[in-house]
Design an enzyme around this catalytic site. Structure first.
Site, short mmCIF file in Angstrom:
data_model
loop_
_atom_site.label_atom_id
_atom_site.label_comp_id
_atom_site.label_asym_id
_atom_site.label_seq_id
_atom_site.Cartn_x
_atom_site.Cartn_y
_atom_site.Cartn_z
N GLU A 80 13.49 77.51 35.79
CA GLU A 80 14.57 77.58 37.54
C GLU A 80 15.55 75.48 37.19
O GLU A 80 16.53 75.72 37.71
CB GLU A 80 13.43 77.04 38.05
N LYS A 110 3.99 97.25 28.38
CA LYS A 110 3.92 96.52 29.34
C LYS A 110 4.15 98.30 30.36
O LYS A 110 4.61 99.24 30.88
CB LYS A 110 5.16 96.05 29.84
N ARG A 155 9.72 72.83 40.66
CA ARG A 155 9.89 73.02 39.26
C ARG A 155 10.91 72.04 38.24
O ARG A 155 11.08 71.08 38.20
CB ARG A 155 9.99 74.14 38.06
C1 LIG Z 1 7.95 78.61 37.07
C2 LIG Z 1 7.59 80.28 37.36
N1 LIG Z 1 9.00 80.98 37.34
C3 LIG Z 1 9.02 82.44 38.23
C4 LIG Z 1 7.80 83.28 38.18
C5 LIG Z 1 7.61 84.67 38.45
N2 LIG Z 1 7.18 86.00 37.08
C6 LIG Z 1 5.97 85.53 37.39
S1 LIG Z 1 5.69 86.33 36.56
C7 LIG Z 1 7.31 86.54 35.46
C8 LIG Z 1 7.61 87.22 33.89
C9 LIG Z 1 6.95 86.75 33.08
O1 LIG Z 1 6.96 87.26 31.82
P1 LIG Z 1 6.10 87.52 30.81
O2 LIG Z 1 5.83 86.03 29.98
O3 LIG Z 1 7.14 88.24 29.71
O4 LIG Z 1 5.30 88.40 30.78
P2 LIG Z 1 4.99 90.24 31.10
O5 LIG Z 1 4.52 90.82 32.67
O6 LIG Z 1 5.67 91.03 30.67
O7 LIG Z 1 3.68 90.77 30.78
C10 LIG Z 1 7.89 85.83 36.48
C11 LIG Z 1 9.47 85.15 36.18
C12 LIG Z 1 6.54 81.99 38.50
N3 LIG Z 1 5.04 82.58 37.89
N4 LIG Z 1 6.84 81.52 37.54
#
Ligand SMILES: Cc1ncc(C[n+]2csc(CCOP(=O)(O)OP(=O)(O)O)c2C)c(N)n1
Length: 631
Positions: free
Chosen positions: A372, A286, A400
């Site tokens: 959630e 990342k 959610r």
């Molecule tokens: C239902 C929901 N909860 C929280 C989020 C906030 N959120 C956006 S990206 C993310 C992290 C995602 O992690 P990952 O899938 O590993 O992707 P990366 O950013 O590491 O590439 C979060 C918690 C969201 N978009 N949707």
């Protein structure tokens, strides 16, 4: 940029299919530069996008978009996809009003196959498309790309459960970088990390897999099939002792170096041949290619404009403290006084400022990951056993857990505090992230108390009120800076009591406002007063229960009453006031109640003042609306 790369980009995604790897490396470099320079001025998701550059190039070379369907999870890592599918030239408008959306958006391009912004939808979306494809007798690939954070949500497992059972061909790319927004939490992340440390994608593994899949596809004899299936499991357990995906019925390829285009392509080509569901596990870094983001991916997950040389975020002058920080600190203070209080976040510790609690009382802080529903029901369980859980969730993500709030918290009348961050419009993240439905969807639940503070000082009072109340209680507050008001000592508010914030005799209009709209209404009144109008303003404080006396008195007192809320109008605060009137058969001839709020539609992205203007919630637009009515 070199001329040949410029030309190549204009022909992508088709154009890059015939390129050599040296050119592709240059293309990757240019994508990174473009992403860094754009986000440094517009703000946006930086670290996730820097991690998916090579992966995106490989996907678009192996698959044929838009015929093949590419579905991004969350969609916050799809900038390279956008840049390679016709949006290079106007990419500088990223996340700005009328500009390029920060997430895949079907209306924007035929290459964006599924609107997204909330996480963990890609496997279900892919499953649905793949099932429809088969029903339609069509022939194309469906590819979902999901992060190791997003895959931990229940929905992903629900979809994998079905894919492994239907055996529908679909390719799921698991992008593992060890990070969600903060470091990934949970047993599943630890498991994929263990896989990362194994060489599973080995020639012998693939040979055995190929032979077994050939037999499974071609053997007709039931008994022989059973033997081969059994053999498959045994062989897999020898080759890799714990491939969860294979035991679910997926073919597993990986782990693959997610920054090596050729290696990813080879895995994807293999995956294409499988007549069933496949997981291709890639490992990426990342923030790759930009030092500050590689070093601190959490800080640069969602970045505001920054200086490229130093990585420092640009400062926009001094502003009042953010609601989030005030909330986080108030929670720590309340924890000091009451040992039963605990905090729960669903993967959003920095965003909600629950990281302050994590630092102060680590054992009273719980990060459940992107889950959630689990957060809310887990809170219900804790409340059963005497804890006072404060669940800090963005309003949009609490959608959610609607059933969990009803069934697990309110039906049992449990003392759970729902702290809904980013209530109202959120700005440049756009329609997937605006928190403009919560007043409607929570107002209808029995037992729940629902409130919204007019400023950051009242937020502290409301949090204290919520912690001391004995039952389900929710407060919603907006994203960003407060009004700069002085802090009083935290105090408990009387449930269901609003306040008059501006009293006048014989008002021409009364504005009953909720949350941040109290301040906008005060400003609107200042505009109207210059034109000789007398405006009374009420801070409703409670959406449920309503302050009936205060509201009914206001209606008795004045012919022109307005409700002002930062919520979609159907079912919101204004609707609650109208229902109150119906109950009390109050309305006399000549009296009007005008509901001001967000129209019954999804609101696009832009700055918060722009969105207030579009939706009629800016002080000027509120004043205009009142003026029209009075005229
Ligand atoms: C239902 C929901 N909860 C929280 C989020 C906030 N959120 C956006 S990206 C993310 C992290 C995602 O992690 P990952 O899938 O590993 O992707 P990366 O950013 O590491 O590439 C979060 C918690 C969201 N978009 N949707």
């Amino acid at each position: 940029m070199e001329e040949n790369i410029k030309e190549l980009i204009s022909t992508c995604p088709q154009g890059m299919k015939t390129c050599g790897y040296e050119t592709l490396d240059k293309l990757a470099e240019n994508l990174r530069t473009k992403i860094i320079s754009t986000v440094s001025t517009t703000g946006g998701h930086l670290a996730s996008n820097l991690g998916t550059v090579e992966l995106t190039i490989a996907i678009h070379r192996v698959f044929d978009s838009p015929k093949d369907k590419i579905i991004w999870d969350v969609g916050h890592q799809a900038y390279s996809h956008k840049l390679l599918t016709g949006r290079w030239e106007n990419f500088h408008t990223l996340r700005q009003k009328g500009g390029v959306c920060g997430y895949p958006h079907r209306a924007e391009s035929e290459h964006d196959k599924f609107n997204v912004g909330h996480s963990s939808t890609s496997i279900s979306g892919a499953l649905g498309m793949a099932l429809a494809r088969d029903l339609n007798g069509e022939d194309y690939h469906v590819v979902g790309i999901i992060g190791d954070g997003a895959i931990t949500a229940g929905m992903s497992f629900e979809a994998m459960n079905m894919l492994g059972y239907t055996k529908t061909p679909a390719i799921i790319i698991l992008n593992e970088n060890g990070i969600s927004i903060s470091p990934n939490v949970g047993a599943f992340g630890a498991y994929t990390n263990r896989l990362t440390n194994k060489i599973v994608y080995s020639p012998v593994f693939n040979e055995v897999r190929k032979d077994i899949h050939y037999l499974l596809d071609n053997l007709k004899d039931e008994k022989m099939l059973e033997i081969v299936k059994d053999l498959r499991l045994k062989a897999l357990s020898v080759l890799s002792d714990e491939i969860f995906f294979e035991t679910l019925g997926f073919a597993y390829f990986g782990p693959v170096d997610g920054h090596n285009i050729k290696a990813i392509e080879e895995a994807l080509e293999e995956a294409k041949k499988v007549k069933g569901p496949v997981i291709v596990h890639v490992k990426t870094i990342k923030g790759k290619g930009y030092g500050p983001a590689e070093k601190n991916p959490t800080k640069y997950h969602g970045a505001s404009p920054f200086d490229i040389d130093t990585g420092e975020f640009k400062k926009g002058g001094s502003s009042p403290p953010k609601y989030q920080k005030v909330f986080g600190q108030a929670l720590v203070d309340l924890c000091k006084d009451n040992k039963e209080v605990v905090g729960i976040t669903a993967a959003m510790a920095p965003g909600t400022s629950l990281d302050l609690l994590q630092d102060a009382y680590p054992h009273r802080f719980f990060d459940v990951g992107i889950a959630e529903q689990n957060a809310v029901t887990m809170a219900a369980g804790m409340a059963c056993e005497g804890k006072i859980p404060v669940v800090a969730i963005y309003s949009t993500f609490l959608q959610r857990a609607f059933d969990q709030v009803i069934h697990d918290v309110c039906l049992q009348n449990l003392h759970v505090v729902l702290a809904m961050d980013r209530g109202g419009v959120v700005g440049d993240d756009g329609p997937t992230h605006h928190g403009t439905f919560d007043l409607s969807f929570l107002r209808l639940i029995p037992n729940l108390v629902l409130m919204a503070p007019k400023d950051e000082n009242e937020l502290r009072h409301m949090l204290k009120t919520a912690v001391e109340y004995k039952g389900p209680i929710a407060l919603r507050y907006p994203r960003g800076s407060g009004t700069g008001v002085e802090f009083e000592e935290m105090k408990t508010l009387e449930i269901g009591k609003g306040e008059i914030v501006k009293e006048v005799e014989n008002p021409d209009a009364v504005l009953i406002a909720v949350g941040r709209m109290v301040d906008n209404s005060i400003q609107a009144a200042e505009i109207l007063e210059k034109e000789g109008k007398k405006i009374k303003i009420i801070n409703a404080r409670f959406i449920k229960p309503l302050d009936k006396d205060l509201i009914i008195n206001a209606i008795n007192e004045c012919d022109n009453v307005f409700t002002v809320e930062e919520n979609n109008l159907p079912g919101g605060f204004g609707s609650a006031v109208l229902e109150l009137l119906e109950e009390n058969v109050l309305i006399e001839k000549g009296k009007t109640i005008t509901r001001i709020g967000i129209p019954d539609e999804f609101i696009e992205w832009g700055t918060i003042p722009e969105l207030f203007d579009i939706t009629g919630l800016s002080p000027e637009k509120i004043a205009e609306r009142v003026k029209q009515k009075l005229a």
